[in-house]
Write an enzyme that holds these catalytic residues in place. Structure first.
Site, PDB file in Angstrom:
ATOM      1  N   CYS A  57       0.913  -1.282  -0.008  1.00 36.34           N
ATOM      2  CA  CYS A  57       0.023   0.146  -0.042  1.00 36.34           C
ATOM      3  C   CYS A  57       1.002   1.219  -0.126  1.00 36.34           C
ATOM      4  O   CYS A  57       1.301   1.698   1.015  1.00 36.34           O
ATOM      5  CB  CYS A  57      -1.015  -0.078   1.487  1.00 36.34           C
ATOM      6  SG  CYS A  57      -1.862  -1.439   1.385  1.00 36.34           S
ATOM      7  N   LYS A  61      -0.749  -2.137  -4.773  1.00 33.21           N
ATOM      8  CA  LYS A  61      -0.216  -3.311  -5.528  1.00 33.21           C
ATOM      9  C   LYS A  61      -0.505  -4.355  -4.800  1.00 33.21           C
ATOM     10  O   LYS A  61      -0.031  -4.557  -3.672  1.00 33.21           O
ATOM     11  CB  LYS A  61       1.295  -3.001  -5.957  1.00 33.21           C
ATOM     12  CG  LYS A  61       1.866  -4.105  -6.774  1.00 33.21           C
ATOM     13  CD  LYS A  61       3.152  -3.848  -7.079  1.00 33.21           C
ATOM     14  CE  LYS A  61       4.027  -4.842  -8.171  1.00 33.21           C
ATOM     15  NZ  LYS A  61       5.305  -4.547  -8.543  1.00 33.21           N
ATOM     16  N   ASP A 120       8.219   0.386   3.022  1.00 35.98           N
ATOM     17  CA  ASP A 120       8.452  -0.192   1.699  1.00 35.98           C
ATOM     18  C   ASP A 120      10.214  -0.051   1.297  1.00 35.98           C
ATOM     19  O   ASP A 120      10.548  -1.079   0.529  1.00 35.98           O
ATOM     20  CB  ASP A 120       7.638   0.577   0.650  1.00 35.98           C
ATOM     21  CG  ASP A 120       7.835   2.088   0.863  1.00 35.98           C
ATOM     22  OD1 ASP A 120       8.399   2.744   1.612  1.00 35.98           O
ATOM     23  OD2 ASP A 120       7.222   2.801  -0.090  1.00 35.98           O
ATOM     24  N   ARG A 121      10.789   1.126   1.771  1.00 41.65           N
ATOM     25  CA  ARG A 121      12.132   1.187   1.521  1.00 41.65           C
ATOM     26  C   ARG A 121      12.863   0.035   2.377  1.00 41.65           C
ATOM     27  O   ARG A 121      13.942  -0.728   2.114  1.00 41.65           O
ATOM     28  CB  ARG A 121      12.873   2.715   2.030  1.00 41.65           C
ATOM     29  CG  ARG A 121      12.420   3.318   1.102  1.00 41.65           C
ATOM     30  CD  ARG A 121      12.947   4.877   1.571  1.00 41.65           C
ATOM     31  NE  ARG A 121      14.377   4.928   1.832  1.00 41.65           N
ATOM     32  CZ  ARG A 121      15.196   5.677   2.563  1.00 41.65           C
ATOM     33  NH1 ARG A 121      14.375   6.905   3.238  1.00 41.65           N
ATOM     34  NH2 ARG A 121      16.436   6.056   2.537  1.00 41.65           N
ATOM     35  N   SER A 167       0.380   6.316  -3.765  1.00 39.14           N
ATOM     36  CA  SER A 167      -0.680   6.622  -4.750  1.00 39.14           C
ATOM     37  C   SER A 167      -1.418   5.405  -5.146  1.00 39.14           C
ATOM     38  O   SER A 167      -2.490   5.504  -5.591  1.00 39.14           O
ATOM     39  CB  SER A 167       0.299   7.026  -6.045  1.00 39.14           C
ATOM     40  OG  SER A 167       1.182   8.221  -5.729  1.00 39.14           O
ATOM     41  N   LEU A 168      -0.811   4.355  -5.006  1.00 38.16           N
ATOM     42  CA  LEU A 168      -1.524   2.957  -5.548  1.00 38.16           C
ATOM     43  C   LEU A 168      -1.298   1.909  -4.597  1.00 38.16           C
ATOM     44  O   LEU A 168      -0.264   1.851  -3.628  1.00 38.16           O
ATOM     45  CB  LEU A 168      -0.969   2.426  -6.969  1.00 38.16           C
ATOM     46  CG  LEU A 168      -0.714   3.405  -8.160  1.00 38.16           C
ATOM     47  CD1 LEU A 168      -0.121   2.980  -9.041  1.00 38.16           C
ATOM     48  CD2 LEU A 168      -2.225   3.827  -8.474  1.00 38.16           C
ATOM     49  N   THR A 189       6.309   7.448  -7.008  1.00 36.21           N
ATOM     50  CA  THR A 189       6.146   8.741  -6.796  1.00 36.21           C
ATOM     51  C   THR A 189       7.155   9.506  -6.432  1.00 36.21           C
ATOM     52  O   THR A 189       7.580  10.805  -7.079  1.00 36.21           O
ATOM     53  CB  THR A 189       4.794   8.781  -5.822  1.00 36.21           C
ATOM     54  OG1 THR A 189       3.773   8.073  -6.333  1.00 36.21           O
ATOM     55  CG2 THR A 189       4.482  10.261  -5.890  1.00 36.21           C
TER      56      THR A 189
END
Length: 248
Positions: free
Chosen positions: A7, A13, A101-102, A10-11, A124
């Site tokens: 999550c 997946k 996420d990183r 912007s999107l 982004t």
């Protein structure tokens, strides 16, 4: 089968996997409602577990988890920050401030490479992280991605107006632009490529020239020519998610 979600800003997946991470379904959603609509069509799949990583607020993530648990008979696992994971040590002074996420992407890269690596995620925002051979995260960089650069110019410059179709056509070449869309798109891409080249040079200096390079994110293909030996891995975050939230 396992439902996995990334999550982002912007999107969202998502993918459904079975066996050795073999994907049987997947997609991109621009909102929670769009995600639920996409997943509703997959309810026939025998999903037995769910894990996700989210850079959203705790409240937004909790709301999404509740909707997922209504769709499927699962209790979702949510990845969390950590000082250490899979032999990698978080390099942030306040480890909880490093985007999840990183964190998962750099952990996955080191797990796959088994040596020093540079991870560049082109979404982004564009992020870059350096990990030494012994698993020490040296830190990284964040800069605007193509989408952010483009939107800022459109928002703050009155005479810059063009649609997404023009943007795509403009990137057919990197010759000097003869129209506004060409000038903006090519200028932004050249900035992005310059950033990537500088990151590679820094990685060679700090990690050694044999370090492994990983590219991920939606715009990875735009810069692949700058790093001929790079591994392009669209699902790198999911590899890290499996390490953070193992499911038997």
């Amino acid at each position: 089968m396992i439902l996995e979600l990334d999550c982002g800003n912007s999107l969202i997946k998502w993918r459904v996997i079975e066996g050795a991470a073999r994907s049987v379904a997947g997609g991109l959603a621009e909102s929670d409602d769009a995600l639920v609509e996409q997943l509703t069509s997959q309810q026939a799949l025998p999903v037995r577990a769910c894990r996700l990583v989210s850079v959203r607020s705790e409240q937004e993530t909790s709301q999404l988890v509740a909707r997922l648990e209504q769709l499927f008979p699962v209790s979702a696992l949510v990845a969390s920050s950590g000082k250490q994971l899979a032999g990698v040590r978080n390099g942030y002074l306040d480890y909880q401030r490093l985007g999840l996420d990183r964190w998962l992407a750099l952990v996955a890269a080191h797990h796959l490479a088994k040596k020093a690596c540079l991870v560049i995620d082109l979404g982004t925002a564009v992020t870059s992280d350096l990990v030494a051979a012994d698993g020490v995260h040296l830190g990284g960089y964040i800069c605007p991605g193509m989408t952010l650069m483009r939107s800022q110019l459109r928002t703050h410059t009155r005479r810059i107006r063009y649609d997404d179709a023009e943007a795509r056509r403009a990137l057919a070449s990197l010759q000097p632009g003869q129209a506004t869309a060409e000038a903006v798109e090519r200028g932004c891409l050249l900035m992005l490529r310059g950033f990537v080249r500088e990151q590679y040079a820094m990685a060679c200096e700090l990690l050694g020239p044999d370090c492994e390079i990983f590219l991920t994110g939606g715009d990875a293909e735009l810069v692949r020519d700058e790093l001929a030996g790079a591994r392009i891995m669209p699902d790198l975050v999911f590899v890290g998610l499996a390490l953070a939230c193992p499911i038997e």
